[in-house]
Structures are given as structure tokens and as C-alpha cells.
Design a protein around this motif. Structure first.
Motif, PDB file in Angstrom:
ATOM      1  N   ILE A  53       0.876  -1.170   0.000  1.00 54.14           N
ATOM      2  CA  ILE A  53       0.000   0.000   0.000  1.00 54.14           C
ATOM      3  C   ILE A  53       0.911   1.216   0.000  1.00 54.14           C
ATOM      4  O   ILE A  53       1.735   1.393   0.903  1.00 54.14           O
ATOM      5  N   HIS A  54       0.780   2.043  -1.025  1.00 50.97           N
ATOM      6  CA  HIS A  54       1.606   3.239  -1.152  1.00 50.97           C
ATOM      7  C   HIS A  54       0.713   4.462  -0.997  1.00 50.97           C
ATOM      8  O   HIS A  54      -0.233   4.642  -1.751  1.00 50.97           O
ATOM      9  N   LEU A  63       5.015   3.655   2.791  1.00 46.44           N
ATOM     10  CA  LEU A  63       4.939   2.388   2.063  1.00 46.44           C
ATOM     11  C   LEU A  63       4.754   1.284   3.094  1.00 46.44           C
ATOM     12  O   LEU A  63       5.588   1.110   3.980  1.00 46.44           O
ATOM     13  N   LEU A  64       3.652   0.569   2.993  1.00 44.04           N
ATOM     14  CA  LEU A  64       3.360  -0.523   3.910  1.00 44.04           C
ATOM     15  C   LEU A  64       3.395  -1.833   3.147  1.00 44.04           C
ATOM     16  O   LEU A  64       2.682  -2.001   2.150  1.00 44.04           O
ATOM     17  N   ASP A  65       4.236  -2.741   3.593  1.00 40.14           N
ATOM     18  CA  ASP A  65       4.369  -4.066   2.983  1.00 40.14           C
ATOM     19  C   ASP A  65       3.286  -4.973   3.551  1.00 40.14           C
ATOM     20  O   ASP A  65       3.282  -5.275   4.748  1.00 40.14           O
ATOM     21  N   LYS A  66       2.379  -5.426   2.710  1.00 42.80           N
ATOM     22  CA  LYS A  66       1.262  -6.240   3.173  1.00 42.80           C
ATOM     23  C   LYS A  66       1.704  -7.635   3.575  1.00 42.80           C
ATOM     24  O   LYS A  66       1.046  -8.296   4.385  1.00 42.80           O
ATOM     25  N   THR A  67       2.809  -8.112   3.010  1.00 47.06           N
ATOM     26  CA  THR A  67       3.326  -9.425   3.392  1.00 47.06           C
ATOM     27  C   THR A  67       3.943  -9.388   4.782  1.00 47.06           C
ATOM     28  O   THR A  67       3.730 -10.277   5.609  1.00 47.06           O
ATOM     29  N   GLU A  68       4.704  -8.318   5.073  1.00 45.26           N
ATOM     30  CA  GLU A  68       5.321  -8.150   6.388  1.00 45.26           C
ATOM     31  C   GLU A  68       4.340  -7.554   7.393  1.00 45.26           C
ATOM     32  O   GLU A  68       4.536  -7.669   8.609  1.00 45.26           O
ATOM     33  N   GLY A  69       3.315  -6.872   6.885  1.00 48.40           N
ATOM     34  CA  GLY A  69       2.321  -6.265   7.773  1.00 48.40           C
ATOM     35  C   GLY A  69       2.823  -5.037   8.494  1.00 48.40           C
ATOM     36  O   GLY A  69       2.318  -4.702   9.572  1.00 48.40           O
ATOM     37  N   THR A  70       3.794  -4.339   7.912  1.00 54.56           N
ATOM     38  CA  THR A  70       4.382  -3.200   8.607  1.00 54.56           C
ATOM     39  C   THR A  70       4.936  -2.203   7.608  1.00 54.56           C
ATOM     40  O   THR A  70       5.068  -2.488   6.409  1.00 54.56           O
ATOM     41  N   LEU A  71       5.278  -1.010   8.094  1.00 52.34           N
ATOM     42  CA  LEU A  71       5.831   0.031   7.247  1.00 52.34           C
ATOM     43  C   LEU A  71       7.277  -0.297   6.873  1.00 52.34           C
ATOM     44  O   LEU A  71       8.059  -0.754   7.703  1.00 52.34           O
ATOM     45  N   SER A 119      -4.386 -10.630   7.587  1.00 47.63           N
ATOM     46  CA  SER A 119      -5.044  -9.820   6.556  1.00 47.63           C
ATOM     47  C   SER A 119      -4.694  -8.352   6.760  1.00 47.63           C
ATOM     48  O   SER A 119      -4.263  -7.943   7.849  1.00 47.63           O
ATOM     49  N   VAL A 120      -4.883  -7.583   5.686  1.00 51.81           N
ATOM     50  CA  VAL A 120      -4.653  -6.136   5.709  1.00 51.81           C
ATOM     51  C   VAL A 120      -5.830  -5.464   5.015  1.00 51.81           C
ATOM     52  O   VAL A 120      -6.217  -5.865   3.911  1.00 51.81           O
ATOM     53  N   LYS A 121      -6.405  -4.446   5.659  1.00 58.86           N
ATOM     54  CA  LYS A 121      -7.520  -3.710   5.078  1.00 58.86           C
ATOM     55  C   LYS A 121      -7.179  -2.228   5.050  1.00 58.86           C
ATOM     56  O   LYS A 121      -6.586  -1.708   5.987  1.00 58.86           O
ATOM     57  N   SER A 122      -7.568  -1.553   3.963  1.00 64.94           N
ATOM     58  CA  SER A 122      -7.354  -0.111   3.863  1.00 64.94           C
ATOM     59  C   SER A 122      -8.667   0.582   3.534  1.00 64.94           C
ATOM     60  O   SER A 122      -9.531   0.028   2.845  1.00 64.94           O
ATOM     61  N   GLU A 123      -8.802   1.805   4.053  1.00 67.66           N
ATOM     62  CA  GLU A 123     -10.028   2.584   3.845  1.00 67.66           C
ATOM     63  C   GLU A 123      -9.661   4.059   3.724  1.00 67.66           C
ATOM     64  O   GLU A 123      -9.018   4.622   4.613  1.00 67.66           O
ATOM     65  N   ASP A 127     -10.416  12.941   2.196  1.00 65.48           N
ATOM     66  CA  ASP A 127      -9.278  13.384   1.388  1.00 65.48           C
ATOM     67  C   ASP A 127      -8.003  13.543   2.206  1.00 65.48           C
ATOM     68  O   ASP A 127      -6.898  13.534   1.646  1.00 65.48           O
ATOM     69  N   GLU A 128      -8.151  13.705   3.531  1.00 64.58           N
ATOM     70  CA  GLU A 128      -6.993  13.951   4.389  1.00 64.58           C
ATOM     71  C   GLU A 128      -6.529  12.729   5.159  1.00 64.58           C
ATOM     72  O   GLU A 128      -5.472  12.753   5.788  1.00 64.58           O
ATOM     73  N   THR A 129      -7.298  11.633   5.125  1.00 63.35           N
ATOM     74  CA  THR A 129      -7.034  10.535   6.053  1.00 63.35           C
ATOM     75  C   THR A 129      -7.167   9.178   5.367  1.00 63.35           C
ATOM     76  O   THR A 129      -8.120   8.922   4.639  1.00 63.35           O
ATOM     77  N   LEU A 130      -6.190   8.310   5.657  1.00 66.42           N
ATOM     78  CA  LEU A 130      -6.240   6.914   5.214  1.00 66.42           C
ATOM     79  C   LEU A 130      -6.126   6.023   6.443  1.00 66.42           C
ATOM     80  O   LEU A 130      -5.267   6.245   7.297  1.00 66.42           O
ATOM     81  N   ARG A 131      -6.989   5.031   6.525  1.00 66.12           N
ATOM     82  CA  ARG A 131      -6.936   4.073   7.623  1.00 66.12           C
ATOM     83  C   ARG A 131      -6.500   2.719   7.085  1.00 66.12           C
ATOM     84  O   ARG A 131      -7.054   2.217   6.107  1.00 66.12           O
ATOM     85  N   VAL A 132      -5.480   2.142   7.734  1.00 65.63           N
ATOM     86  CA  VAL A 132      -4.998   0.814   7.376  1.00 65.63           C
ATOM     87  C   VAL A 132      -5.015  -0.053   8.623  1.00 65.63           C
ATOM     88  O   VAL A 132      -4.454   0.329   9.666  1.00 65.63           O
TER      89      VAL A 132
END
Length: 300
Positions: A53-54, A63-71, A119-123, A127-132
Motif C-alpha cells: 500500500i503506497h 509504504l506498507l508491505d502487506k506481506t510483512e504487515g508493517t511500514l 489480513s490487511v484492510k485499507s479505507e 481526502d486527508e485521512t487513510l486508515r490501514v
């Protein structure tokens, strides 16, 4: 603080004889949303694929690696603020006083704890905020106890990040465990550490009477206690704010809700665990920053 009023044969006037601290009753009103307004700073965008997720904001990105589950990257103004993390941490290097509990820790493979991403979910909140939200499973190999962990990231278009972690234990644990927290790897240049919490020396749940709340500054190397046999060291407790910076003032500021405990070191936990003499330790290319919500004492 109790100080000498006059000179003596063994100390000058003003020498500190002792100090204490206590809590004053007070009510502090905090705003519903203490985060500064990010209106007008431009939108926060995201791109997602099977691996990452970029998220882009202004002149920075995560940059969050979904396989590692971390930034794996947190970059602002072309300055990298993070090499890796946060990741779950349960182990600490045993001390000599842990000789009776260390066999139980090792027999239960606490030093081999592994974390797996479920699992990893993003929302895109606005416009100012992303939740992962990252869901992981942490446990030692060959055992049926561990934690189900949730990392709840809120990423904002001003470059700030808010993180809440929740862990639900399952199975039968050892009688007690070394610590509960996370660890991050920061750039090596982030060697100047300032914190508002207990200090200035290292302090633990069973060794903190001489540690008074205040604002203290040390280098990462100064936070390290060079015991003859390398062991757990350098913890600072009940910290409300922490900054790690380079010589140019670039770095991270971390705030607790309300407090956390931290340890910053150039040595990996596994290196300290394995070494028999301080001269065997070799500095890594990162600053290992551990943030804990709970930890055991050191037998002092």
C-alpha cells in the motif's frame, strides 16, 4: 529536591541530597481531536497492489508491505524516517537475575516468537485521512499460545501517523513473559534522543525510585549500559513524548496515550542475547527503537 544550604567538607552548597515527586490533582481539558487541522494541505492518495500500500501526501509518502504487515518507508522532504516497523516484540535479553526464569522462557521458545500476517484492510476515510488495519498472529513455533494482534493505522496528509495496537492472548503462557510492545528500526543517524519521562538513568518496574520525571537528552550510545556480560539495559519508563533526531534536526516525535516505555540501541536484541562480552557487540546500521506497554523488572 533537597540541597545543602552551606558548604561542607564533602560537598558544596547546592549539592542534591535527595529528591522526590508526587502527583498533584488537576483536571486538564483536551480537545476532542488534538490533531492539528489538515484542511488545505492537499489530498492524501493511495495506490494498492498485491504486495504494498503506497500512500502519497504533499512531498512525502508511506509504504506498507502487506506481506510483512508493517511500514517499510516513511519519507518526508526526501528524508527517510523509518527503515522498518513497528513489529511485535515479546523478548528481551535476559539478565543474570533471570537465571531461574530464563530456562522457562527458552523452553517455551519466547526468543523465537514469530509474527504472521492474517489480513490487511485499507479505507480512504476522507481526502486527508487513510486508515490501514493489519491483523496478525504472533506465537512461538511448536506451541499453541500467543496473541492475535491488530495494528490500526491512521495516516494523515500532514505527515503524521496515529497507531493503536490491540493484542488478545490465547493458550497457556509461561508464568510471566519479558515484555509486551513493538520494535522499529530507525535510520542510523537518528542518534539524538530527547524524552519527557523518567530518567536520566535507566529505570525498570523494580528499579525506578531514583528516576524522576523530566525532560532529558542523550545520544543512543549514552543510553546503553555496558555491563560486563551484555544483558537487558537502557529502558526509560513512563514516557509521554520522545524524539529521535539526526544532526540536522530531522527525525520522529512519538507521543504516548498516555505513556509508554522505550529503549533505543544500536545493537539488535538477539545480538545482546548472544554476546558473552561487550567487546563482541557490533553496531548495526539502524537504531533499534523498542516501545513497550508492559515489561518485567530486572531483579534489582
Amino acid at each position: 529536591d533537597y540541597n545543602l544550604a552551606e558548604d561542607t567538607t564533602w560537598a558544596q552548597a547546592g549539592f542534591s541530597l535527595g529528591a522526590t515527586h508526587f502527583i498533584l490533582p488537576a483536571q486538564i481539558e483536551t480537545p476532542e481531536d488534538p490533531r492539528p487541522s489538515t484542511k488545505g494541505l492537499g489530498p492524501l492518495t493511495q495506490e494498492e497492489d498485491a504486495r504494498c500500500i503506497h500512500s502519497q501526501f504533499g512531498d512525502g509518502h508511506w509504504l506498507l508491505d502487506k506481506t510483512e504487515g508493517t511500514l517499510t518507508s516513511w519519507n518526508i522532504h526526501n528524508v527517510e524516517l523509518l527503515n522498518l516497523g513497528p513489529q511485535f516484540q515479546i523478548w528481551r535479553a535476559p539478565t543474570h537475575n533471570d537465571k531461574f526464569i530464563e530456562p522457562e522462557w527458552r523452553n517455551n521458545h519466547l526468543h523465537l516468537f514469530q509474527e504472521r500476517v492474517d489480513s490487511v484492510k485499507s479505507e480512504q476515510v476522507d481526502d486527508e485521512t487513510l486508515r490501514v488495519t493489519v491483523y496478525t498472529y504472533a506465537a512461538p513455533p511448536s506451541f499453541t499460545f500467543g496473541f492475535h494482534i491488530v495494528y490500526d493505522y491512521m495516516l494523515f496528509n500532514n505527515g503524521e501517523l496515529a497507531l493503536q495496537t490491540h493484542g488478545k492472548p490465547f493458550g497457556k503462557f509461561p508464568s510471566y513473559i519479558p515484555r509486551i510492545g513493538v520494535q522499529m528500526r530507525l535510520p542510523r543517524d537518528f542518534e539524538h534522543v530527547t524524552w519527557f519521562g523518567k530518567g536520566p538513568g535507566e529505570n525498570y518496574p523494580d528499579s525506578q525510585q531514583a528516576a524522576l520525571p523530566g525532560t532529558y537528552t542523550r545520544t543512543v550510545q549514552e543510553l546503553f549500559t555496558p555491563y560486563v556480560v551484555p544483558q537487558e539495559n537502557g529502558e526509560r519508563m513512563d514516557v509521554r513524548k520522545l524524539t529521535c533526531q539526526d544532526n540536522m534536526g530531522n527525525g520522529l516525535e512519538i507521543r504516548g496515550d498516555p505513556v509508554f516505555h522505550f529503549q533505543a540501541s544500536r545493537y539488535a536484541t538477539e545480538d545482546i542475547t548472544a554476546a558473552q562480552h561487550t567487546c563482541e557487540l557490533v553496531e548495526r546500521d539502524s537504531v533499534f527503537l523498542s516501545l513497550a506497554t508492559a515489561l518485567t523488572g530486572i531483579g534489582s
